[in-house]
Every structure is written in structure tokens, then in C-alpha cells.
Write a protein that holds these residues in place. Sequence first.
Motif, short mmCIF file in Angstrom:
data_model
loop_
_atom_site.label_atom_id
_atom_site.label_comp_id
_atom_site.label_asym_id
_atom_site.label_seq_id
_atom_site.Cartn_x
_atom_site.Cartn_y
_atom_site.Cartn_z
N VAL A 138 0.81 -1.11 0.24
CA VAL A 138 -0.25 0.11 -0.12
C VAL A 138 0.84 0.94 -0.02
CG1 VAL A 138 -1.40 1.63 1.36
CG2 VAL A 138 -1.92 -1.44 1.07
N GLU A 139 1.53 1.74 0.71
CA GLU A 139 2.53 2.74 1.26
C GLU A 139 4.19 2.57 0.71
OE1 GLU A 139 0.69 4.78 5.22
OE2 GLU A 139 2.40 3.21 5.18
N GLY A 140 4.14 2.14 0.27
CA GLY A 140 5.79 1.94 -0.35
C GLY A 140 6.17 1.96 -1.20
N GLU A 141 7.04 2.70 -2.33
CA GLU A 141 7.67 3.21 -3.15
C GLU A 141 7.27 3.01 -4.15
OE1 GLU A 141 11.99 4.02 -2.99
OE2 GLU A 141 11.88 1.96 -4.05
N SER A 142 6.49 1.33 -4.21
CA SER A 142 5.90 1.07 -5.96
C SER A 142 4.81 0.52 -5.05
CB SER A 142 7.00 0.18 -6.34
OG SER A 142 8.21 0.85 -6.97
N GLY A 143 4.46 0.69 -4.44
CA GLY A 143 2.83 0.06 -4.05
C GLY A 143 2.05 1.14 -4.10
N ILE A 144 0.66 1.13 -4.30
CA ILE A 144 -0.52 1.29 -4.56
C ILE A 144 -1.11 3.35 -4.42
CG2 ILE A 144 -3.20 1.41 -4.42
CD1 ILE A 144 -3.15 -2.10 -3.72
N LEU A 145 -0.24 3.21 -3.34
CA LEU A 145 -0.80 4.61 -3.19
C LEU A 145 -0.18 6.05 -4.40
CD1 LEU A 145 -1.46 4.96 0.59
CD2 LEU A 145 -3.30 5.16 -1.18
N ALA A 146 1.37 5.05 -4.41
CA ALA A 146 2.79 5.66 -4.97
C ALA A 146 2.24 5.99 -6.82
CB ALA A 146 3.77 5.10 -4.71
N ILE A 147 2.03 4.36 -7.14
CA ILE A 147 1.44 4.38 -8.71
C ILE A 147 0.02 4.77 -9.25
CG2 ILE A 147 3.35 2.10 -8.27
CD1 ILE A 147 -0.15 2.40 -9.29
N SER A 148 -0.27 5.01 -8.05
CA SER A 148 -2.02 5.45 -8.75
C SER A 148 -2.06 6.95 -8.97
CB SER A 148 -3.01 5.98 -7.84
OG SER A 148 -2.77 4.31 -6.57
N PRO A 149 -3.03 7.37 -10.15
CA PRO A 149 -3.13 8.24 -10.90
C PRO A 149 -3.91 9.42 -10.22
CG PRO A 149 -4.23 6.60 -12.24
CD PRO A 149 -3.65 6.26 -10.96
N PRO A 150 -3.98 11.10 -10.12
CA PRO A 150 -4.80 11.54 -9.32
C PRO A 150 -6.28 11.01 -9.37
CG PRO A 150 -3.13 12.68 -10.80
CD PRO A 150 -3.04 11.41 -11.35
N TRP A 151 -6.39 10.75 -10.92
CA TRP A 151 -8.01 10.13 -10.83
C TRP A 151 -8.89 9.21 -10.27
CZ3 TRP A 151 -4.71 10.80 -14.64
CH2 TRP A 151 -4.39 9.99 -16.04
N ASN A 152 -7.50 7.85 -9.97
CA ASN A 152 -7.81 6.92 -9.37
C ASN A 152 -6.81 6.68 -8.44
OD1 ASN A 152 -9.84 4.56 -9.45
ND2 ASN A 152 -7.73 3.63 -10.35
N ARG A 153 -6.52 7.37 -7.47
CA ARG A 153 -6.33 7.19 -5.86
C ARG A 153 -6.91 7.32 -4.66
NH1 ARG A 153 -1.26 8.48 -4.03
NH2 ARG A 153 -0.71 9.25 -1.77
N PRO A 154 -6.60 6.14 -4.44
CA PRO A 154 -7.73 5.52 -3.49
C PRO A 154 -7.51 6.31 -1.84
CG PRO A 154 -5.70 3.97 -3.03
CD PRO A 154 -6.04 4.87 -4.64
#
Length: 227
Positions: A138-154
Amino acid sequence: LDVKPVRVPYTPDMNINELLDIVDNGHVPEEVMEKALELHGLGQRLYTPEARHYVMQQLYAPLTTDEKKYLIYKWSFWARRNQISPKGEWIFWLLLAGRGFGKTRTGAEWINERVQSGEAKRIALVAPTAADVRKVMVEGESGILAISPPWNRPLFEPSKLQLTWPNGAVAGLFSAEEPERLRGPQCDTFWADETAAWKKLVETWDMLQFGFRLGDRPQGCITTTPK
């Protein structure tokens, strides 16, 4: 859950590696190649990085500003070919590779794509420990939050162990140390990370599969470094 696909701008279905092959082989409009060679080239078939960059700019010049912004976050454009999920009908996708392959990035990007397509409504994220699922997936540098585009950030709610996307998709965070927590939840999508390090591998996998039964096209991605 009422989850709808995320509308994104259209961009050509092309991969950066394929595009570079086209550029390097000179299969571009003649006037573009001549200009690139005139400005930056070293020969008829040898390009400097500047020349390649110039050709790439010209090939994507017709895209609108919104399309170019979307392209920055389009994983199928930037990924290596072995980091792109297989086409066709499948249930499990195993990425068994050494460190540095980009497994975490691939898993996170795959989750983002499933959510954007509207296919992922209820998701299970499973790692060896509770700390791993949060700090890596989730919070890693290659995790979900880091790679999510602005329009699809959870939205990440640590107290609930939950991610919620703008279109309504929801992901629960689970640990292979506590397979019983998977006893109730169901999902149509899962990402299982570092399964080779799961201390309770069989129990956790079995519990995950019992709930993996939603939707018309359930899919799971497994990313792990071999022992």
C-alpha cells in the motif's frame, strides 16, 4: 457494490519498447527521420538519445494535453512486456522472479488497472505480515498509493485496514499470519505478495480461495521471490 469503470482519455495501444523498436529501425515518417538526423543524428541508422527523444515527441505530438497526462500513468505503455498481464481468459497470474524484477510495481499497477476497468469491486491484498501489506503493497515506493493516478487514488484507512477508490471499489488488507481473518470476506480480485514467505501458506491460501468467488471474471495475481 455499484462500481463503474473510470473514464480515461484514449491513447494508442502501444508499448514504449515497441515504439523504440520502430524508431531504431527507421520505420517512422521520412520527414521526421530526416529532421531528427539533421538535428541530433549520427548516421542513417544510429540515433543519439536526443534524436530518439525528438522522434518520440513528433510521433505523440497529435495527442491532446489530457491524453499526454494519462499516458504518464498508463502502465501498459511503460512496462516491460513480461510485466503486462496476459490476454485472454485466466484466473491466476504468477510472477515468480528475483529481486529487482518490479513485482511490487507490477502488482500495484495491475490492481489499478482492474479498478479502472470496473472489474475489481472487492479486492483482497495479502502479504506475509500486517506490516508488509501496509508498508510494501500500500504505502511502499512501488505500492498502490505511490503509483495511483490522481483521478484513481484510493483513500487509505489504516484503522479499518481498507482502501476505497473513487468509483467505489474496496480492498481489504490481510496477513498470512492470521488466515482466519480471511474466513468471511469475499472478493473478485486478489493480489498475494511474497507467498514463498507466508508462514501459514496452505491455511492462508485455502481461506483466500474460499472467498475468491465473486464476479463473472475473478482474477488473482501472485508476486513472489523464490526461496
